[in-house]
Enzyme design. Sequence first.
Site, mmCIF file in Angstrom:
data_model
loop_
_atom_site.group_PDB
_atom_site.id
_atom_site.type_symbol
_atom_site.label_atom_id
_atom_site.label_comp_id
_atom_site.label_asym_id
_atom_site.label_seq_id
_atom_site.Cartn_x
_atom_site.Cartn_y
_atom_site.Cartn_z
ATOM 1 N N ARG A 1 2.404 2.955 9.160
ATOM 2 C CA ARG A 1 1.721 3.696 10.053
ATOM 3 C C ARG A 1 2.670 4.516 10.962
ATOM 4 O O ARG A 1 2.246 5.303 11.565
ATOM 5 C CB ARG A 1 0.615 2.981 10.644
ATOM 6 C CG ARG A 1 -0.439 2.718 9.810
ATOM 7 C CD ARG A 1 -1.577 2.059 10.602
ATOM 8 N NE ARG A 1 -2.846 1.656 9.746
ATOM 9 C CZ ARG A 1 -2.957 0.412 9.074
ATOM 10 N NH1 ARG A 1 -1.951 -0.263 8.751
ATOM 11 N NH2 ARG A 1 -4.123 0.626 8.402
ATOM 12 N N MET B 1 0.846 -1.188 -0.052
ATOM 13 C CA MET B 1 -0.125 0.022 0.064
ATOM 14 C C MET B 1 0.995 1.294 0.100
ATOM 15 O O MET B 1 0.469 2.355 0.328
ATOM 16 C CB MET B 1 -0.945 0.089 0.969
ATOM 17 C CG MET B 1 -2.140 -1.390 1.129
ATOM 18 S SD MET B 1 -3.531 -0.973 1.980
ATOM 19 C CE MET B 1 -2.838 -0.879 3.637
ATOM 20 N N GLY C 1 4.643 -10.205 3.940
ATOM 21 C CA GLY C 1 5.459 -10.214 5.267
ATOM 22 C C GLY C 1 4.817 -10.983 6.570
ATOM 23 O O GLY C 1 3.656 -10.886 6.460
ATOM 24 N N GLU C 2 5.649 -11.547 7.327
ATOM 25 C CA GLU C 2 5.113 -12.013 8.443
ATOM 26 C C GLU C 2 4.661 -11.091 9.562
ATOM 27 O O GLU C 2 4.024 -11.375 10.426
ATOM 28 C CB GLU C 2 6.036 -12.920 9.054
ATOM 29 C CG GLU C 2 6.286 -14.221 8.385
ATOM 30 C CD GLU C 2 7.411 -15.132 9.061
ATOM 31 O OE1 GLU C 2 8.036 -14.800 10.075
ATOM 32 O OE2 GLU C 2 7.667 -16.327 8.599
ATOM 33 N N LYS C 3 5.227 -9.988 9.221
ATOM 34 C CA LYS C 3 4.545 -8.737 10.147
ATOM 35 C C LYS C 3 3.027 -8.722 10.136
ATOM 36 O O LYS C 3 2.310 -8.516 11.205
ATOM 37 C CB LYS C 3 5.162 -7.402 9.442
ATOM 38 C CG LYS C 3 4.151 -6.079 9.774
ATOM 39 C CD LYS C 3 4.502 -5.647 10.950
ATOM 40 C CE LYS C 3 3.985 -4.240 11.355
ATOM 41 N NZ LYS C 3 2.508 -3.902 10.773
ATOM 42 N N HIS D 1 9.366 -3.438 3.337
ATOM 43 C CA HIS D 1 8.796 -3.554 2.057
ATOM 44 C C HIS D 1 10.102 -4.057 0.919
ATOM 45 O O HIS D 1 10.071 -4.908 0.225
ATOM 46 C CB HIS D 1 8.056 -2.378 1.330
ATOM 47 C CG HIS D 1 6.993 -1.995 2.231
ATOM 48 N ND1 HIS D 1 6.654 -0.899 2.709
ATOM 49 C CD2 HIS D 1 5.779 -2.574 2.279
ATOM 50 C CE1 HIS D 1 5.602 -0.666 3.379
ATOM 51 N NE2 HIS D 1 5.019 -1.595 2.970
HETATM 52 P P1 AMP Z 1 1.606 -2.769 3.331
HETATM 53 O O1 AMP Z 1 2.209 -1.754 2.485
HETATM 54 O O2 AMP Z 1 1.310 -2.622 4.973
HETATM 55 O O3 AMP Z 1 0.252 -3.498 2.956
HETATM 56 O O4 AMP Z 1 2.557 -4.192 3.447
HETATM 57 C C1 AMP Z 1 2.834 -4.793 2.258
HETATM 58 C C2 AMP Z 1 3.703 -5.902 2.586
HETATM 59 O O5 AMP Z 1 5.024 -5.467 3.170
HETATM 60 C C3 AMP Z 1 2.688 -6.837 3.204
HETATM 61 O O6 AMP Z 1 3.105 -8.296 2.875
HETATM 62 C C4 AMP Z 1 3.227 -6.812 4.647
HETATM 63 O O7 AMP Z 1 3.168 -7.925 5.570
HETATM 64 C C5 AMP Z 1 4.897 -6.671 4.399
HETATM 65 N N1 AMP Z 1 5.589 -5.853 5.346
HETATM 66 C C6 AMP Z 1 4.879 -4.551 6.118
HETATM 67 N N2 AMP Z 1 5.873 -4.198 6.859
HETATM 68 C C7 AMP Z 1 6.721 -5.402 6.920
HETATM 69 C C8 AMP Z 1 8.062 -5.308 7.930
HETATM 70 N N3 AMP Z 1 8.095 -4.671 8.795
HETATM 71 N N4 AMP Z 1 8.881 -6.427 7.520
HETATM 72 C C9 AMP Z 1 8.413 -7.165 6.613
HETATM 73 N N5 AMP Z 1 7.495 -7.094 5.719
HETATM 74 C C10 AMP Z 1 6.716 -6.195 5.980
#
Ligand code: AMP
Length: 281
Positions: free
Chosen positions: A189, A30, A149-151, A37
């Site tokens: 965030r 996103m 991500g496992e996050k 990322h």
């Molecule tokens: P988002 O942009 O937050 O929707 O995240 C996009 C992808 O990046 C998702 O698969 C998340 O799980 C991954 N992601 C977000 N933050 C982290 C992090 N700190 N470490 C690893 N992967 C992440």
Amino acid sequence: MLIFNNKASLNAHLVQLREQEKTIGFVPTMGALHKGHLSLIERSDAENDITVISIFVNPTQFNNAEDLEKYPRTLERDIEKIDAVNNAVIVFAPTVDDMYEGNTVSGHFSFDGLENQMEGKHRPGHFDGVGTIVKKLFEAVEPDNAYFGEKDFQQLQIVRKMVEKEGVNVKIIGCPIYREPNGLAMSSRNERLSNDEREEAGFIYKTLIAAKERYTTDTPDAVRTFVEKAFQNNTILKLEYFEIADEATLMPVNNKTEAKTRAFIAVIVGNVRLIDNISLN
Ligand code: AMP
């Protein structure tokens, strides 16, 4: 780097690459990109001929209008960051209208109960939105491998379940959590936190580490109580939930088990909601 703003132009390009039997790795995001990322992008680049990164703030997965409105949108900076690590990738940054074709609503999914735990309980409709957009993105990109991500561990398991149930031909690869030096899990965030809040939020991971240590000797319930007490006196961080759950079913664990087990946490800082998790065994 190639940048596409709609499915039709992306597809016209990918058709040729598929004809050449190039493997396609996909990293959905996103935006407001950080090192977490970028680690997914690097992994995809190492394992595929082509990497596609989507940048799309998906309205249907937000259960809170203010969260959607305040979600950071930094497309130009994101493109610069990607360019700095790899300028041979494809960026897909569509509009809401292009993705949803004028009908911005979620489909309804059953993920065999995975959607009813933790984030699902606290964010009604969130995983229907995630399922809807991930399915649409998989249809647009048709990747061989997709990196998550496992996050967002619950999301990772839900995407795996969706792929299995809907018979989508893609391999889902889970990637480790990237953290700030104080342990705070990197997140878009985090940009909305003050310096003090960001510093204090390191307490979330410190508590997860302490919970993991206690789990070697204590019962799951004793660990839950320990974490709840740890947050009681914190004036900046408000605990929304802490759960110890089976990684495969995401059901709460009440007795120690050989099955893979993980601790999950959600915390409110000001008007920002943060999540994290840690493997316990
Ligand atoms: P988002 O942009 O937050 O929707 O995240 C996009 C992808 O990046 C998702 O698969 C998340 O799980 C991954 N992601 C977000 N933050 C982290 C992090 N700190 N470490 C690893 N992967 C992440």
